[in-house]
Design an enzyme around this catalytic site. Sequence first.
Site, PDB file in Angstrom:
ATOM      1  CB  ALA A  76     -16.308  72.299   3.972  1.00  0.00           C
ATOM      2  CB  SER A 205     -16.535  69.902   6.771  1.00  0.00           C
ATOM      3  OG  SER A 205     -16.666  68.588   6.298  1.00  0.00           O
ATOM      4  CG  HIS A 207     -15.363  64.527   6.611  1.00  0.00           C
ATOM      5  ND1 HIS A 207     -14.306  63.962   5.946  1.00  0.00           N
ATOM      6  CD2 HIS A 207     -15.608  65.699   5.983  1.00  0.00           C
ATOM      7  CE1 HIS A 207     -13.922  64.749   4.945  1.00  0.00           C
ATOM      8  NE2 HIS A 207     -14.705  65.813   4.946  1.00  0.00           N
ATOM      9  CB  CYS A 331      -2.442  62.947  -8.636  1.00  0.00           C
ATOM     10  SG  CYS A 331      -2.315  61.921 -10.079  1.00  0.00           S
TER      11      CYS A 331
HETATM   12  N1  PMP Z   1     -11.960  73.374   3.273  1.00  0.00           N
HETATM   13  C1  PMP Z   1     -10.911  72.890   3.944  1.00  0.00           C
HETATM   14  C2  PMP Z   1      -9.962  73.850   4.593  1.00  0.00           C
HETATM   15  C3  PMP Z   1     -10.716  71.521   4.045  1.00  0.00           C
HETATM   16  O1  PMP Z   1      -9.667  71.055   4.706  1.00  0.00           O
HETATM   17  C4  PMP Z   1     -11.634  70.650   3.413  1.00  0.00           C
HETATM   18  C5  PMP Z   1     -11.518  69.162   3.548  1.00  0.00           C
HETATM   19  N2  PMP Z   1     -10.516  68.562   2.878  1.00  0.00           N
HETATM   20  C6  PMP Z   1     -12.711  71.194   2.718  1.00  0.00           C
HETATM   21  C7  PMP Z   1     -12.844  72.557   2.676  1.00  0.00           C
HETATM   22  C8  PMP Z   1     -13.725  70.336   2.021  1.00  0.00           C
HETATM   23  O2  PMP Z   1     -14.534  69.707   2.962  1.00  0.00           O
HETATM   24  P1  PMP Z   1     -15.518  68.523   2.572  1.00  0.00           P
HETATM   25  O3  PMP Z   1     -14.679  67.289   2.571  1.00  0.00           O
HETATM   26  O4  PMP Z   1     -16.534  68.519   3.672  1.00  0.00           O
HETATM   27  O5  PMP Z   1     -16.117  68.817   1.263  1.00  0.00           O
END
Ligand code: PMP
Length: 422
Positions: A76, A205, A207, A331
């Site tokens: 994402a 995304s 995962h 961080c």
């Molecule tokens: N957008 C949101 C709202 C997310 O929670 C995340 C994941 N942390 C991401 C984007 C980024 O996704 P990815 O880990 O697939 O790059």
Amino acid sequence: MSEAYLNYEVYLDYNASAPLDPRVAEAMAAILTDTGNASSAHRFGRRQSATVDEAREHVAALVGGRASGVVFTAGATEANNLALTGAVLAAPADRPRILISAVEHASVRQTARWLDEQGLAKLDVIPVTGGGFVAPAAVESMMGDDVLLVSVMAANSETGVLNPVGEIAEPVRAAGALFHCDATQMAGRLPFDLDRWGCDLVSVSSHKICGPGGVGALVGARRSLARLRAVIHGGGHEHGLRSGSLNVAGIAGFGEAARIAIAERQSESVRVAARRDRLAGEIKDRIAGAQENGDVARRLPNTANIGFEGADAEAVVARMDPVAASTGSACSSGAIEPSEVLLAMGIDREAAFEAVRFSLGRFTTERDIEVAVESTVTAVEYVRAMTGYGDRRRPGADEGRPSDLNRDRPGEANEGRPDAPG
Ligand code: PMP
């Protein structure tokens, strides 16, 4: 906490990354041992591209889109970068403005800031309510025919709070701007309807929905994809928007994860919400001064963001081991910064440092909840005792942050963290 709990791991960090579903692993295994490039015309390549096409259908269905509008990416983060940067690179000169909400993920926020710093776009930030959502009226009041793109997420990763996506999209579309929605946390957990809600571009995304890491997609109507320029150049894969040989096993896993999520999200959301409510309810009953952040009436079924007055969240989370939860702190250059999401909601810095995010999912059990409650109670009591909470409610800034507890514990809590998780 009883010794019996010490070897029992509890994973309550699904919003950062959900465990791989064994059914997905099985589907991927079959592809991993196959050969060929999905772009090749020979039978090996055709077999790979048939696998990708099937996954395209499932991933599109996750957000109510069409297979022809799916652009596979490495996650994402990349989908968000493509949506914003791709739109800006293709923008007509009379549409210099982009709007994002104040609670977007870093991959939207930092991309938008970078575009602004480079002089490629003019960024304006849409405020959120105290409950953590975007009011459609706030978007409407900021619209104009100089706006190129508006990006508002479907569900926030830290609080789980949902935005009224369809209502927000309305004034955006009326002004002829593109509406991008980061649906990373909502897709697969609740129904999402790209067409009905009027979204041009949607990021997802793998995962987060029990699929493999490193794969995601930008889903759009074809006319919306035509309003983007490529960010990654090469052989012209994925509508010319994302060159590079496809990660076929990852994409197949994403497709299978999407298929399962669509089939199971209704029953899963009921089960998961009941466990989340039990967790939050018992924690609030047993810990004085524990309070939920964000509007609890409009949020994902799996997320609870709970603040513990007088207990630094990094210290609590470190002490909660072997229960995995997270804080929204980031961080940067060695200094710990509170969650920008919570600050944008009007929560003060001190309270923002005290927020712990619990995010549950498909494999969370009742026993996990029991262990997590015990572990949280013990951790909060410990941190409060170490920092003299009770003798003095809300320590003053000059007394040092309770997170100093972690400074002598290498390898714990904040080591090497580039930015807020999930
Ligand atoms: N957008 C949101 C709202 C997310 O929670 C995340 C994941 N942390 C991401 C984007 C980024 O996704 P990815 O880990 O697939 O790059």
